[in-house]
Design a protein around this motif. Structure first.
Motif, PDB file in Angstrom:
ATOM      1  N   ALA A   1      37.730   0.528 121.474  1.00 46.06           N
ATOM      2  CA  ALA A   1      37.195  -0.564 120.654  1.00 46.06           C
ATOM      3  C   ALA A   1      37.123  -1.875 121.421  1.00 46.06           C
ATOM      4  O   ALA A   1      36.203  -2.672 121.216  1.00 46.06           O
ATOM      5  CB  ALA A   1      38.053  -0.730 119.403  1.00 46.06           C
ATOM      6  N   ASP A   2      38.083  -2.107 122.320  1.00 41.59           N
ATOM      7  CA  ASP A   2      38.090  -3.360 123.085  1.00 41.59           C
ATOM      8  C   ASP A   2      37.633  -3.141 124.519  1.00 41.59           C
ATOM      9  O   ASP A   2      38.059  -3.857 125.436  1.00 41.59           O
ATOM     10  CB  ASP A   2      39.482  -3.990 123.072  1.00 41.59           C
ATOM     11  CG  ASP A   2      40.532  -3.092 123.723  1.00 41.59           C
ATOM     12  OD1 ASP A   2      40.238  -1.896 123.939  1.00 41.59           O
ATOM     13  OD2 ASP A   2      41.638  -3.582 124.020  1.00 41.59           O
TER      14      ASP A   2
ATOM     15  N   GLU B   1      28.786   5.187 123.474  1.00 43.46           N
ATOM     16  CA  GLU B   1      29.618   4.343 122.620  1.00 43.46           C
ATOM     17  C   GLU B   1      30.797   5.121 122.039  1.00 43.46           C
ATOM     18  O   GLU B   1      31.902   4.583 121.883  1.00 43.46           O
ATOM     19  CB  GLU B   1      28.767   3.751 121.499  1.00 43.46           C
ATOM     20  CG  GLU B   1      29.506   2.733 120.647  1.00 43.46           C
ATOM     21  CD  GLU B   1      28.587   2.000 119.683  1.00 43.46           C
ATOM     22  OE1 GLU B   1      29.110   1.260 118.835  1.00 43.46           O
ATOM     23  OE2 GLU B   1      27.342   2.164 119.794  1.00 43.46           O
TER      24      GLU B   1
ATOM     25  N   THR C   1      31.960  -2.265 122.312  1.00 40.70           N
ATOM     26  CA  THR C   1      31.345  -0.961 122.517  1.00 40.70           C
ATOM     27  C   THR C   1      29.825  -1.007 122.496  1.00 40.70           C
ATOM     28  O   THR C   1      29.165  -0.363 123.311  1.00 40.70           O
ATOM     29  CB  THR C   1      31.833   0.032 121.450  1.00 40.70           C
ATOM     30  OG1 THR C   1      31.527  -0.493 120.147  1.00 40.70           O
ATOM     31  CG2 THR C   1      33.323   0.262 121.554  1.00 40.70           C
TER      32      THR C   1
ATOM     33  N   SER D   1      39.776   7.614 125.529  1.00 35.87           N
ATOM     34  CA  SER D   1      38.678   6.654 125.569  1.00 35.87           C
ATOM     35  C   SER D   1      38.624   5.934 126.913  1.00 35.87           C
ATOM     36  O   SER D   1      39.630   5.831 127.620  1.00 35.87           O
ATOM     37  CB  SER D   1      38.827   5.604 124.459  1.00 35.87           C
ATOM     38  OG  SER D   1      38.849   6.215 123.184  1.00 35.87           O
TER      39      SER D   1
END
Length: 324
Positions: free
Chosen positions: A195-196, A190, A217, A268
């Motif tokens: 975030a999306d 995670e 997540t 990310s």
């Protein structure tokens, strides 16, 4: 007086496959389009002054015709391009511009364009064709081609920049992500997700896959932690180059059953693409011809068809536990 010898045009096959695959998204369709172009070429070879240009134009036109008759709306669930290894002829890993246009994220973006827009963008931005040359392919004026190119760029520019990453950075991040998945630590997974983050899975109605994108997540991390843990004892996991970037392939009894690729945004993971449709995994098979296969079932389903891995874990539950 003897006729001039027909030039060797096999040298262009990899380039033609690269164009066709980026247009169509599947290996079989790309290979069929290229083969059709070669058949037409040999019927008219003595009248063709520029074999390479003729073959690129013809291949592109054939791809446009195929796209216009494709019935993607009838496909079961979400559709993804077929993942390809770097050894496949159309991967085009010998040219930087072809490698950049090979990523799953980019190919998914191309799906948002019309056939003419897709052809124009590839020929102009990837292969560097002039507007008048593209006009010959599309049978349009250079002015019209400029307008089509502008529309395509406008649709893709913002989203394409989002997934851009320095050379090597994306692969390093992918390696860290798959290491976290192997550990089964949902928290570690995670922490690496945007975030999306969105997961798109393609089963084609022939393998179980979520019919809608999985977003968030917690859901994505929980899914990957449980699935990797379940698959580890019954399959072989290999990290390898897939569509120009680092990805993962699960194989059991010599039969591939899952290929995972990803897109990054900064530090990310922003998009995950999971291909489960066996028709799109044939290039990844190391099973001998005719060998029997026994596919593992990493996902179980509840009464409404939702895999429990997609349900959020209870607060304080043990790692990977899910709520019934």
């Amino acid at each position: 007086m003897s006729e001039a010898p027909i030039p060797d045009v096999e040298q262009f096959r990899h380039k033609l496959l690269a164009v066709a695959y980026r247009m169509l998204g599947t290996v079989a369709d790309a290979e069929d389009a290229v083969q059709d172009a070669y058949l037409r070429y040999h019927q008219h070879a003595t009248d063709i002054n520029s074999p390479e240009g003729w073959l690129v134009r013809t291949t592109t036109r054939l791809c446009i015709d195929r796209l216009r008759t494709a019935r993607r709306e009838e496909y079961v669930g979400q559709w993804l391009p077929e993942p390809v290894p770097e050894t496949w002829g159309g991967a085009g890993s010998d040219r930087a511009e072809l490698t950049e246009s090979l990523s799953m994220a980019f190919l998914v973006l191309l799906e948002t364009l019309s056939p003419a827009e897709r052809a124009t963008y590839l020929l102009r931005e990837v292969l560097g064709y002039e507007f008048d040359e593209i006009g010959e392919v599309l049978e349009k004026t250079p002015v019209n081609v400029r307008q089509i190119a502008a529309r395509a760029r406008k649709r893709l520019e913002t989203r394409e920049r989002r997934y851009a990453a320095p050379v090597g950075v994306a692969d390093d991040l992918a390696a860290q992500f798959f290491a976290a998945c192997r550990s089964g630590d949902a928290g570690a997974i995670e922490a690496m997700l945007a975030a999306d983050v969105t997961l798109i899975s393609d089963g084609g109605g022939k393998a179980f896959a979520a019919k809608e994108p999985v977003v968030g997540t917690r859901k994505v991390a929980n899914l990957f932690a449980v699935v990797f843990r379940k698959l580890r004892p019954v399959s072989k996991l290999t990290l390898t180059t897939i569509n120009g970037g680092l990805g993962a392939v699960f194989v059991t009894n010599g039969a591939p059953f899952e290929v995972i690729t990803l897109a990054t945004e900064g530090a990310s993971v922003s998009r995950l693409y999971v291909t489960l449709n066996p028709d799109k995994l044939r290039l990844w098979s190391d099973a001998p011809a005719g060998a029997g296969t026994k596919r593992p079932l990493p996902w179980s389903k509840n009464a409404n068809g939702t895999p429990p891995e997609l349900r959020e874990a209870e607060p304080g539950a043990a790692e990977g536990d899910v709520r019934d």
